[in-house]
Scaffold this motif. Structure first.
Motif, short mmCIF file in Angstrom:
data_model
loop_
_atom_site.label_atom_id
_atom_site.label_comp_id
_atom_site.label_asym_id
_atom_site.label_seq_id
_atom_site.Cartn_x
_atom_site.Cartn_y
_atom_site.Cartn_z
N GLN A 20 0.86 -1.19 0.00
CA GLN A 20 0.00 0.00 0.00
C GLN A 20 0.89 1.23 0.00
N ASP A 49 3.58 8.03 -8.52
CA ASP A 49 2.84 6.79 -8.60
C ASP A 49 3.73 5.68 -9.15
N SER A 51 2.94 3.08 -10.74
CA SER A 51 2.34 2.51 -11.95
C SER A 51 2.08 1.01 -11.83
N SER A 53 -0.68 -1.85 -9.60
CA SER A 53 -1.83 -1.94 -8.70
C SER A 53 -1.70 -3.20 -7.87
N SER A 54 -2.12 -3.09 -6.63
CA SER A 54 -1.99 -4.21 -5.71
C SER A 54 -3.35 -4.68 -5.26
#
Length: 180
Positions: A20, A49, A51, A53-54
């Motif tokens: 996160q 960012d 780039s 996604s988790s």
């Protein structure tokens, strides 16, 4: 959340892995870090960012191992089960470059002054190198100058000798044969 204790707390690696993150500018990051309830156990504070996604459904399982370090190179072995950001507790500078499995990857400023690198799930090798371009530009200029000096000395050796006061060696007595 972050995985991996801070250095010397449990005798483990100082490198942390986060699934996160919060993207803030440098001033806002410093304000957040000054708060009394701030803890590095929460989301990492990044300047840009990553780039990736988790998925927050699975529990983060990660391991970071330092495999090599010199003054200008750092090598890490990372194993993780999801997209993560690896925090490197060393000072950020724009001349640090990172490669994850030989693929160039951006180095992200974390906590306003440290480094971080985004990685995908799996086992990876992160290689970070400090490349100071002005040094290499100066080195190229110096080598070109040295090469030109060697060429000049070779080409104009006799004129340099004259300039330095060395007289050319000319035979003083010459026999001329005029017979035909």
């Amino acid at each position: 959340m972050g995985v991996g204790p801070w250095a010397k707390r449990r005798g483990d690696s100082p490198f942390r892995v986060y699934d996160q993150w919060v993207v803030e500018n440098e001033q806002k990051t410093i304000e957040i870090m000054k708060q009394e309830d701030f803890t590095p156990e929460g989301p990492i504070l990044l300047a840009e960012d990553p780039s990736i996604s988790s998925i927050h459904d699975e529990i983060l399982q990660a391991k970071v191992e330092l495999t090599g370090k010199t003054a200008e190179t750092l090598t890490l072995k990372v194993s993780t089960n999801k997209y993560t950001v690896v925090f490197i507790p060393e000072i950020y500078h724009r001349n640090w470059y990172a490669w994850v499995d030989s693929q160039k990857t951006p180095v992200i400023k974390a906590y306003a002054s440290m480094r971080a690198v985004a990685v995908a799930p799996g086992e990876h090798e992160i290689v970070m190198k400090f490349v100071y371009l002005p040094f290499y530009c100066g080195l190229v200029i110096a080598m070109v100058f040295l090469l030109l000096m060697i060429i000049f000395m070779w080409r104009y050796n006799d004129k340099i000798d004259y300039f330095l006061g060395k007289k050319p060696t000319v035979p003083t007595k010459m026999k001329i044969n005029l017979s035909v």
